[in-house]
Scaffold this active site. Sequence first.
Site, PDB file in Angstrom:
ATOM      1  N   GLU A  14       9.442   8.165 -17.225  1.00  0.00           N
ATOM      2  CA  GLU A  14       8.055   8.617 -17.432  1.00  0.00           C
ATOM      3  C   GLU A  14       7.558   8.235 -18.823  1.00  0.00           C
ATOM      4  O   GLU A  14       6.422   7.807 -19.005  1.00  0.00           O
ATOM      5  CB  GLU A  14       7.954  10.132 -17.241  1.00  0.00           C
ATOM      6  CG  GLU A  14       8.147  10.552 -15.785  1.00  0.00           C
ATOM      7  CD  GLU A  14       8.376  12.048 -15.633  1.00  0.00           C
ATOM      8  OE1 GLU A  14       7.816  12.831 -16.417  1.00  0.00           O
ATOM      9  OE2 GLU A  14       9.156  12.434 -14.733  1.00  0.00           O
TER      10      GLU A  14
ATOM     11  N   TYR B   9      -9.082 -14.508 -45.983  1.00  0.00           N
ATOM     12  CA  TYR B   9      -8.531 -13.156 -45.975  1.00  0.00           C
ATOM     13  C   TYR B   9      -9.607 -12.096 -46.207  1.00  0.00           C
ATOM     14  O   TYR B   9     -10.503 -12.270 -47.031  1.00  0.00           O
ATOM     15  CB  TYR B   9      -7.443 -13.017 -47.056  1.00  0.00           C
ATOM     16  CG  TYR B   9      -6.865 -11.613 -47.109  1.00  0.00           C
ATOM     17  CD1 TYR B   9      -5.832 -11.247 -46.253  1.00  0.00           C
ATOM     18  CD2 TYR B   9      -7.383 -10.651 -47.974  1.00  0.00           C
ATOM     19  CE1 TYR B   9      -5.317  -9.955 -46.272  1.00  0.00           C
ATOM     20  CE2 TYR B   9      -6.871  -9.363 -47.999  1.00  0.00           C
ATOM     21  CZ  TYR B   9      -5.843  -9.027 -47.142  1.00  0.00           C
ATOM     22  OH  TYR B   9      -5.342  -7.744 -47.154  1.00  0.00           O
TER      23      TYR B   9
ATOM     24  N   SER C 281      14.743  21.271 -16.623  1.00  0.00           N
ATOM     25  CA  SER C 281      13.525  22.050 -16.863  1.00  0.00           C
ATOM     26  C   SER C 281      13.900  23.333 -17.589  1.00  0.00           C
ATOM     27  O   SER C 281      15.002  23.856 -17.407  1.00  0.00           O
ATOM     28  CB  SER C 281      12.880  22.360 -15.523  1.00  0.00           C
ATOM     29  OG  SER C 281      12.097  23.523 -15.604  1.00  0.00           O
TER      30      SER C 281
ATOM     31  N   HIS D  24       0.832  -1.221   0.000  1.00  0.00           N
ATOM     32  CA  HIS D  24       0.000   0.000   0.000  1.00  0.00           C
ATOM     33  C   HIS D  24       0.859   1.260   0.000  1.00  0.00           C
ATOM     34  O   HIS D  24       0.444   2.297   0.503  1.00  0.00           O
ATOM     35  CB  HIS D  24      -0.943   0.023   1.214  1.00  0.00           C
ATOM     36  CG  HIS D  24      -1.662  -1.260   1.454  1.00  0.00           C
ATOM     37  ND1 HIS D  24      -2.875  -1.573   0.866  1.00  0.00           N
ATOM     38  CD2 HIS D  24      -1.320  -2.349   2.191  1.00  0.00           C
ATOM     39  CE1 HIS D  24      -3.247  -2.776   1.251  1.00  0.00           C
ATOM     40  NE2 HIS D  24      -2.319  -3.281   2.046  1.00  0.00           N
TER      41      HIS D  24
ATOM     42  N   LYS E 113      15.894  21.531 -11.375  1.00  0.00           N
ATOM     43  CA  LYS E 113      15.226  20.275 -11.711  1.00  0.00           C
ATOM     44  C   LYS E 113      16.119  19.264 -12.439  1.00  0.00           C
ATOM     45  O   LYS E 113      16.934  19.630 -13.277  1.00  0.00           O
ATOM     46  CB  LYS E 113      13.992  20.541 -12.585  1.00  0.00           C
ATOM     47  CG  LYS E 113      12.835  21.164 -11.839  1.00  0.00           C
ATOM     48  CD  LYS E 113      12.169  20.241 -10.830  1.00  0.00           C
ATOM     49  CE  LYS E 113      11.238  19.243 -11.428  1.00  0.00           C
ATOM     50  NZ  LYS E 113      10.063  19.755 -12.059  1.00  0.00           N
TER      51      LYS E 113
HETATM   52  N1  ARG Z   1      -1.517  -5.127 -48.441  1.00  0.00           N
HETATM   53  C1  ARG Z   1      -2.260  -6.308 -48.196  1.00  0.00           C
HETATM   54  C2  ARG Z   1      -2.269  -6.599 -46.699  1.00  0.00           C
HETATM   55  O1  ARG Z   1      -1.458  -6.065 -46.026  1.00  0.00           O
HETATM   56  C3  ARG Z   1      -1.649  -7.449 -48.908  1.00  0.00           C
HETATM   57  C4  ARG Z   1      -2.594  -8.543 -49.231  1.00  0.00           C
HETATM   58  C5  ARG Z   1      -3.536  -8.128 -50.248  1.00  0.00           C
HETATM   59  N2  ARG Z   1      -4.442  -9.140 -50.588  1.00  0.00           N
HETATM   60  C6  ARG Z   1      -5.625  -8.893 -51.184  1.00  0.00           C
HETATM   61  N3  ARG Z   1      -6.357  -9.900 -51.448  1.00  0.00           N
HETATM   62  N4  ARG Z   1      -6.001  -7.676 -51.484  1.00  0.00           N
HETATM   63  O2  ARG Z   1      -3.080  -7.302 -46.189  1.00  0.00           O
END
Ligand code: ARG
Length: 461
Positions: free
Chosen positions: A289, A316, A276, A155, A282
């Site tokens: 920090e 993706y 400072s 504490h 200072k």
């Molecule tokens: N610049 C894209 C990324 O960082 C690369 C992959 C792109 N792929 C796509 N199907 N557009 O994710």
Amino acid sequence: MKLWAGRFSKEIDKKTNDFNSSISFDSRMYREDIEGSIAHAQMLGECGIIEKSESEAIANGLKSILDDIENGNLKIDPDAEDIHTFIEGELTKRLGSTGKRLHTARSRNDQVAVDIRLYLKKEVRNIYSAVKELANVICGKAEEYAYAVMPGYTHLQRAQPITFGHHLMAYAEMLLRDIDRLECAYKRMDQMPLGCGALATTTYPIDRTVTASLLGFSGICQNSLDGVSDRDFCMELASVLSIIMVHLSRFSEEIIMWCSWEFKFVELDDAFSTGSSIMPQKKNPDIAELVRGKSGRVFGDLMTLLTVMKGIALAYNKDMQEDKEAVFDAVDTVKMCLEAFTPMIETMRVIPENMRKAAANGFINATDCADYLVKKGLPFRDAYKATGTLVAFCIEKGLTLETLPIEEYKKVCDMFDEGVYDAISLENCVNGRKVLGGPSGANVVEQAKRVKELLKAQGSL
Ligand code: ARG
């Protein structure tokens, strides 16, 4: 000209291009992109998918691009869509139609997935050794101040006597676990995604073991959807880095307190302090920090990654382009913090006299005074109460347990004798705590030795 020009009848809108482009932040992966492409081209050649001579021409072309980027002869085009497009485009400029064969049996999706992994593997190796270096420096300081008595706090109230070495070794233990976590994160990102293609691999007879071994991966992503679409290795790294920052931030907070005139347990070297603009007296612990403050960025990066990934259907999606700035920022920040923090600790001047003075005020030997009575047969609760009465009396009279006359002790409990002064001497209190994990000087020396040996045995990643 875009990669998808055949399907489209118009050029992309300029602002949309800027919005869509990742080149401003993924160009830092140019080495990894080239390395990945060379391995891919070599594999295509070995598997008979392209001619050996073409594979060699591509590898040489890519090497010359690498050289030209490194020696400043080739500037990365800020209008390119991303680093992958830029390098492939440049290769085609140099090799003509041979360059156009590089992207056979590959997608930017598996390409970017391999690039980030290669890039992060390198950075994890760097951070791993930087954390180890800090842990080593801490052990060195702990050995130096193994016997320096200071108050331990709970504490932020003086609680029991410890040694400065013991306090420092607490951070060494935290860093040991951080090192372990980095190693685990490294192991899991060490899986090769090339060959996953856009999402469903390819019908070409590629050999993924060839690219994996050329690129130094210890494993291969076993599911193509997973290989191109997870970024858990980024999230995991950002969470490991966040924990490192928590540790550095707590340590920084203590350094900042210890530098204040209220404590003056340490003084930072001039090279790691600032003054400072208005107050000539200072000397500010800005570095500590800033490290404390920068922890916020890294936690933010982790939150970004988690949020980006949480709601996207396999595989993706372009959302995933947002992974890079976050994970790169986390990596850059931790590296920068460690670079400043380690020498700051190494060069700080420790003032054990002030620690000893602080330890002498605050009744941090009260537990030991109670334990003294317990060792003479009194139940702990009664001993606790008797000691509490003594402390209250001392506070009223402006005394300490060390300066309180034996007659006063005896008035509260007749089991006291002169031996109490020995039992409550701070040095005895500390050095009597020889239990495994305890603060005694001898223990600290042992702890530091053990950690240094562990660090040595670990080598590098
Ligand atoms: N610049 C894209 C990324 O960082 C690369 C992959 C792109 N792929 C796509 N199907 N557009 O994710």
